[in-house]
Enzyme design. Structure first.
Site, PDB file in Angstrom:
ATOM      1  N   CYS A 256       0.493 -39.354   4.906  1.00 14.13           N
ATOM      2  CA  CYS A 256       1.701 -38.633   4.422  1.00 14.13           C
ATOM      3  C   CYS A 256       2.206 -37.684   5.633  1.00 14.13           C
ATOM      4  O   CYS A 256       3.192 -37.210   5.426  1.00 14.13           O
ATOM      5  CB  CYS A 256       1.392 -37.793   3.105  1.00 14.13           C
ATOM      6  SG  CYS A 256      -0.004 -36.732   3.136  1.00 14.13           S
ATOM      7  N   HIS A 257       1.313 -37.425   6.715  1.00 10.85           N
ATOM      8  CA  HIS A 257       1.986 -36.359   7.548  1.00 10.85           C
ATOM      9  C   HIS A 257       2.772 -37.014   8.456  1.00 10.85           C
ATOM     10  O   HIS A 257       3.365 -36.177   8.966  1.00 10.85           O
ATOM     11  CB  HIS A 257       0.775 -35.892   8.377  1.00 10.85           C
ATOM     12  CG  HIS A 257      -0.128 -36.859   9.078  1.00 10.85           C
ATOM     13  ND1 HIS A 257      -1.150 -37.828   8.408  1.00 10.85           N
ATOM     14  CD2 HIS A 257      -0.160 -37.310  10.300  1.00 10.85           C
ATOM     15  CE1 HIS A 257      -1.780 -38.394   9.291  1.00 10.85           C
ATOM     16  NE2 HIS A 257      -0.976 -38.316  10.371  1.00 10.85           N
TER      17      HIS A 257
ATOM     18  N   ASN B  39       0.088 -37.103  -2.924  1.00 10.99           N
ATOM     19  CA  ASN B  39      -0.852 -38.106  -2.037  1.00 10.99           C
ATOM     20  C   ASN B  39      -2.305 -37.402  -2.444  1.00 10.99           C
ATOM     21  O   ASN B  39      -2.573 -36.459  -1.809  1.00 10.99           O
ATOM     22  CB  ASN B  39      -0.518 -38.314  -0.949  1.00 10.99           C
ATOM     23  CG  ASN B  39      -1.392 -39.051   0.015  1.00 10.99           C
ATOM     24  OD1 ASN B  39      -2.406 -39.689  -0.553  1.00 10.99           O
ATOM     25  ND2 ASN B  39      -1.496 -39.168   1.419  1.00 10.99           N
TER      26      ASN B  39
ATOM     27  N   GLU C  71      -1.814 -37.351  17.114  1.00 16.50           N
ATOM     28  CA  GLU C  71      -1.416 -38.782  17.203  1.00 16.50           C
ATOM     29  C   GLU C  71      -0.340 -38.948  18.285  1.00 16.50           C
ATOM     30  O   GLU C  71       0.099 -40.131  18.512  1.00 16.50           O
ATOM     31  CB  GLU C  71      -0.867 -39.357  15.768  1.00 16.50           C
ATOM     32  CG  GLU C  71      -1.548 -39.150  14.655  1.00 16.50           C
ATOM     33  CD  GLU C  71      -1.221 -39.974  13.331  1.00 16.50           C
ATOM     34  OE1 GLU C  71       0.230 -40.016  13.213  1.00 16.50           O
ATOM     35  OE2 GLU C  71      -1.973 -40.150  12.541  1.00 16.50           O
TER      36      GLU C  71
ATOM     37  N   TYR D 118      11.905 -38.386   5.141  1.00 15.15           N
ATOM     38  CA  TYR D 118      12.004 -38.635   3.759  1.00 15.15           C
ATOM     39  C   TYR D 118      13.059 -39.576   3.127  1.00 15.15           C
ATOM     40  O   TYR D 118      12.862 -40.454   2.300  1.00 15.15           O
ATOM     41  CB  TYR D 118      11.945 -37.313   2.773  1.00 15.15           C
ATOM     42  CG  TYR D 118      11.095 -36.439   3.179  1.00 15.15           C
ATOM     43  CD1 TYR D 118       9.702 -36.666   2.358  1.00 15.15           C
ATOM     44  CD2 TYR D 118      11.123 -35.259   3.900  1.00 15.15           C
ATOM     45  CE1 TYR D 118       8.535 -35.940   2.506  1.00 15.15           C
ATOM     46  CE2 TYR D 118       9.721 -34.593   4.365  1.00 15.15           C
ATOM     47  CZ  TYR D 118       8.588 -34.838   3.631  1.00 15.15           C
ATOM     48  OH  TYR D 118       7.542 -34.044   3.660  1.00 15.15           O
TER      49      TYR D 118
END
Length: 154
Positions: A118-119, A110, A146, A89
């Site tokens: 956003c993850h 979001n 991912e 952040y």
């Protein structure tokens, strides 16, 4: 407003379209189901993404989330974070402007999670929050899918 739902590893999710653009991704099964060309293509992209996020690349269809100019600036930046990578952040705040808290608030609002990834935004020592039905567990699952490395949460 056309909506189309699909089964995902995180449970049912529903895409909503307005004026030829995706405007939201919500957790749960929508009441009405409308198979527009865009929603069908987006559903197919998501199915492929859940199979192998590295193979499909960025979401290629138009998005139009409702939000303030600042939120949209943050959401645009989120789409530039590559699959399998994370940013804190604080790092995003330095890059875009604002504070880590204001970035966190924009990320949390979001309306199109997963498609606007956003993850991929995490805290320095923890994962931060997540809007999915499973909360931070969903965020950790998406990051593992991912192949991202990320701080472990308590």
């Amino acid at each position: 407003m056309p909506q189309l739902s699909l089964h995902s590893p995180l449970g049912p999710i529903t895409l909503s379209e307005e004026d030829g653009k995706i405007i939201s991704l919500d957790w749960g099964w929508g009441r009405d189901q409308t198979e527009t060309p865009l929603l069908c293509q987006a559903r197919e992209w998501l199915d492929n993404w859940f199979d192998d996020p590295q193979a499909v690349g960025a979401f290629p269809f138009p998005l139009d989330p409702y939000g303030t100019a600042y939120q949209k600036k943050i959401w645009t930046a989120l789409q530039e974070i590559p699959v399998g990578e994370t940013i804190t952040y604080g790092e995003l705040a330095k890059k875009i402007g604002g504070s880590p808290q204001s970035v966190g608030q924009a990320v949390g609002r979001n309306p199109i999670p997963i498609l606007i990834p956003c993850h991929r935004v995490v805290g320095i020592s923890n994962l931060g929050g997540y809007s999915g039905d499973g909360g931070v567990d969903d965020k950790a699952w998406l990051l593992r899918l991912e192949g991202a490395t990320f701080p472990h949460h308590a």
